[in-house]
Structures are given as C-alpha cells and as structure tokens.
Design an enzyme around this catalytic site. Structure first.
Site, PDB file in Angstrom:
ATOM      1  N   TYR A   1      -3.585  12.474   0.381  1.00 43.24           N
ATOM      2  CA  TYR A   1      -2.872  11.603  -0.559  1.00 43.24           C
ATOM      3  C   TYR A   1      -1.764  12.393  -1.255  1.00 43.24           C
ATOM      4  O   TYR A   1      -0.610  11.943  -1.331  1.00 43.24           O
ATOM      5  CB  TYR A   1      -3.876  11.053  -1.578  1.00 43.24           C
ATOM      6  CG  TYR A   1      -3.321  10.017  -2.517  1.00 43.24           C
ATOM      7  CD1 TYR A   1      -3.459   8.663  -2.246  1.00 43.24           C
ATOM      8  CD2 TYR A   1      -2.647  10.386  -3.682  1.00 43.24           C
ATOM      9  CE1 TYR A   1      -2.961   7.704  -3.108  1.00 43.24           C
ATOM     10  CE2 TYR A   1      -2.140   9.437  -4.548  1.00 43.24           C
ATOM     11  CZ  TYR A   1      -2.304   8.092  -4.264  1.00 43.24           C
ATOM     12  OH  TYR A   1      -1.793   7.156  -5.128  1.00 43.24           O
TER      13      TYR A   1
ATOM     14  N   ASP B   1      -4.202   0.610  -9.365  1.00 47.71           N
ATOM     15  CA  ASP B   1      -5.619   0.273  -9.496  1.00 47.71           C
ATOM     16  C   ASP B   1      -5.999  -0.046 -10.937  1.00 47.71           C
ATOM     17  O   ASP B   1      -6.701  -1.013 -11.224  1.00 47.71           O
ATOM     18  CB  ASP B   1      -6.483   1.434  -8.982  1.00 47.71           C
ATOM     19  CG  ASP B   1      -6.234   1.720  -7.508  1.00 47.71           C
ATOM     20  OD1 ASP B   1      -5.614   0.879  -6.835  1.00 47.71           O
ATOM     21  OD2 ASP B   1      -6.660   2.791  -7.040  1.00 47.71           O
TER      22      ASP B   1
ATOM     23  N   GLU C   1       0.840  -1.207   0.000  1.00 48.78           N
ATOM     24  CA  GLU C   1       0.000   0.000   0.000  1.00 48.78           C
ATOM     25  C   GLU C   1       0.870   1.251   0.000  1.00 48.78           C
ATOM     26  O   GLU C   1       1.855   1.317   0.743  1.00 48.78           O
ATOM     27  CB  GLU C   1      -0.887  -0.019   1.252  1.00 48.78           C
ATOM     28  CG  GLU C   1      -2.258   0.557   1.025  1.00 48.78           C
ATOM     29  CD  GLU C   1      -3.071  -0.272   0.034  1.00 48.78           C
ATOM     30  OE1 GLU C   1      -3.172   0.163  -1.138  1.00 48.78           O
ATOM     31  OE2 GLU C   1      -3.608  -1.315   0.433  1.00 48.78           O
TER      32      GLU C   1
END
Ligand code: ADP
Ligand code: MG
Length: 376
Positions: free
Chosen positions: A222, A170, A31
């Site tokens: 982010y 993703d 991650e």
C-alpha cells in the site's frame, strides 16, 4: 441495561455512561483514489463496532474488546505517543492522543467494544473502531466537531500514531454515510453528496464475499503504491493524479518515464471516471447498468494497479459466470472482500457457486446503512 452495557459492567464493575456504534463499509467504486485527491463512493454496512464508555478522572485509558484475547489493556493517557504500539489498543489510544493533540479536552476512559464487522476482511473494522471511539469520547467530553472533521481526525491518528499512510475514505464512510445511500466523497475539496442506492427496490442484492485471505505484503505494498502515484504526479508536474483529466490521459501516459507509473496512472484516472459514471447512472435510475462499470473497475485493479489476488479474481469470475451484473474487489486488495451486484433471483446460484469455489469465504448481503450514531 443493554447487552453491551452489561458486558461493560462485567469487565469494569460499573455502568457505562453511554453506548455508540460505527459501521464497517464497502466501497462501491473508487478504489485507491482517495489518497490521489479523487472520488470515492462507499456505503456503510449494517455490521457495526459498538463501544460502551465511561470517563475516568485518573489519567488512565482502559480498553477491552469482546473480539480480542488478552483482557483489559491499560494505558496512561500522558504516556501515549506515536509509535508506541499496544496491539489492537493502538487504534483507540491513537484516537485519544489525536483528539488531545487537536486541543480537545478529552481524558481517560473505560471502553468495552464488540463488533459484527469481520476483522481484517477489508471491510474497515479498523475505521469502525476508530470512529466509534472518536464519537464516543467526543460526545462524552463535549467536543464539537462535524462528522467529516471527526473522520479526518481518525485518519490522522492512523497516519501519525499507527503509522499507516491511509486515505480518508474508510473513516468518512463510517462517520458520514446514511441509510439507503452511497456517499460520494470528492476528497480534494471534501465535498460530500448522499447518492440514493435502492438495491431492493430494483430487484437487486449486493453480495459481499469476505475471502478470509490477507496476503502478508499488503501493508508495505500500500505504501509503495501510494509513493508510486505521488511519483507519477510529480513526474507530470501536477499536485496529484486527480489533476490528470480523462481526456488528457493519453498525453500523460506518453509523458511518463516507465511502465509501472503508466499503469498506476491509468488506473487512477479511469477509476475516477468510473465513479462519475456510476453516480450518473444511479442518478438516472439505471442501477442495473452500473454492473459493467464495477467489473471494469476490477479489471483495472487486477491488471493496471495489480492489487488483486487469485482468491478475489476467483470470486469475481465465479459471480459473473453465475449471473452477477458486475463484480469487483473492494478495499485495498491483496485479499479482503469482493462485491457482486446480483439480481435477487440469481442470489442462491451465485452464493452457492462462490461458496463452492472458495469454501472459506464468508458471504452476506449488504444493505446501505446509517453511519456512526449513539445507541439508546
Ligand atoms: P480491516 O479490513 O478489518 O479494517 P485492518 O487490518 O485494517 O482490517 O484492521 C483490523 C485490526 O483492527 C485488528 O487487527 C485490530 O487491531 C483492530 N480491530 C478491528 N476491530 C476490532 C475489535 N472489534 N476489537 C479490537 N480490535 C479491533
Ligand atoms: Mg482497515
């Protein structure tokens, strides 16, 4: 005609030329490593976003989603430009614009979408939407790109047009995963390997709990985390945090000027190591032993990267308490979903306990599924 084709006809008054599907994903481990040139290990969910599509020759892009209010959104292909937001339709508009920017002969279209991927649940409904759009438009217009290239194009559309500095995990997962496997992507060289992940054959279930929480500061955080990682790499004189080896971590931490950069660096370096550890365990057939590695990943995200939240921690702690072998938040954090690796006999107890702890959560079992594809 399929149900999706019929829905398209109801909206646009004609039959579609074809239908496509692209899945959401969960990330097993790895991650916040993709934008640090590191390792990730996602797999595709059975839930997909579907698109029924027919080309237009009048320069219009018209999009409709069964999951969104507001009806058909109509845009002129020639007017598309980065920063021109159109709500959810910004995602398909961005993909079309990026395909054309790349010199591909793609024009207008009518598109109807529907989706079983929870929207905004950290399971990448946005990547599923991008990838299904890119695949459908690409195939209809005879575009010849490989799947990884397609994913990079979708990432570019989000970076440049939507304006979100996301990594490429993703979109790659949605475009490239295969049934029964997790996908090891080494982002630096974009090397891929399909890693067998036989949950059922090992008496295991991977539960996903969508907390239905998304904390408001997620997008800004982010960008700031990404900038922090870049600052740490640059303070170390390295191209990216990928270049800090696990053995070199202590020395790198000593060389960094402040505690925040040390925390970010420690997470990225140990997380890359955890991806390698999980892959080695899977290759050795020791799938149950990945549990503690997943949990260690959660602690690192919680304490070092500081992207967890009370709801995610509650899911993880509750699942572990009721017999999960490992559990972690998945996706960018600040809400979204957590995963738990659970022996089948403990699934009812874990599910009940997590549901009781977080009544709004949506819990389901995830099986590693196929990436984007054309529908019959
Ligand atoms: P996620 O974790 O699901 O990717 P994001 O906030 O990144 O969450 O993306 C969700 C956004 O993607 C929605 O707000 C919407 O703009 C768009 N989206 C996703 N799925 C669909 C859909 N089926 N129809 C229309 N828009 C969608
Ligand atoms: Mg998303």
């Amino acid at each position: 005609m399929t149900d999706l084709g019929i829905a398209f006809k109801d909206v646009f008054g004609r039959a579609p030329e074809g239908c496509w599907a692209a899945p959401g994903r969960v990330n097993l481990i790895g991650e916040h490593t993709d934008y640090n040139d590191g390792h990730v290990l996602p797999f595709a969910l059975p839930q997909t976003t579907r698109a029924a599509v027919a080309r237009r020759d009048d320069g219009l892009l018209r999009v409709h989603s069964a999951d969104m209010d507001g009806g058909v959104v109509e845009l002129r292909v020639d007017d598309l430009a980065p920063g021109t937001g159109a709500g959810w339709a910004t995602y398909p508009a961005a993909v079309l614009w990026t395909l054309r920017e790349a010199g591909q002969p793609v024009g207008g279209a009518d598109i109807h979408y529907d989706s079983t991927v929870p929207v905004g649940g950290g399971l990448s409904s946005s990547a599923a939407l991008q990838v299904v759009t890119a695949l459908a438009l690409g195939e209809l217009h005879g575009v010849r790109t490989g799947r990884q290239e397609l994913a990079l194009l979708c990432q570019r559309s989000e970076n440049v047009y939507v304006g979100a500095p996301v990594g490429v995990m993703d979109q790659t997962a949605s475009a490239c995963c295969t049934e029964g496997h997790a996908l090891h992507l080494d982002v630096r060289g974009l090397e891929q390997r399909q890693v067998p992940l036989d949950l059922a054959g090992n008496g295991l279930t991977l539960l996903v709990a969508d907390t239905r929480v998304k904390h408001a500061h997620a997008d800004g955080a982010y960008a700031s985390l990404r900038a922090g990682c870049e600052a740490a790499a640059s303070a170390l004189g390295l191209p990216s945090l990928r270049d800090v080896s696990h053995d070199g971590l202590a020395a790198a931490l000593d060389a960094l000027p402040d505690e925040r950069l040390r925390r970010l660096t420690r997470h990225v370096v140990t997380e890359n190591r955890r991806v390698e550890d999980v892959i080695a365990l899977l290759d050795a057939g020791r799938i149950r032993d990945i549990g503690p590695v997943l949990t260690a990943g959660h602690l690192s995200l919680r304490d070092d990267f500081q992207v967890s939240c009370p709801e995610l921690d509650l899911v993880v702690d509750t699942a572990l308490d009721r017999g999960a072998l490992g559990a972690r938040m998945t996706g960018g954090g600040f809400g979204g979903s957590a995963i738990a690796l659970v022996p089948v006999e403990s699934v009812p107890a874990v599910t009940e306990a997590v549901q009781a702890a977080l009544p709004a959560a949506r819990i389901f079992a995830a099986t590693p599924s196929r990436g984007a594809h054309r529908l019959p």
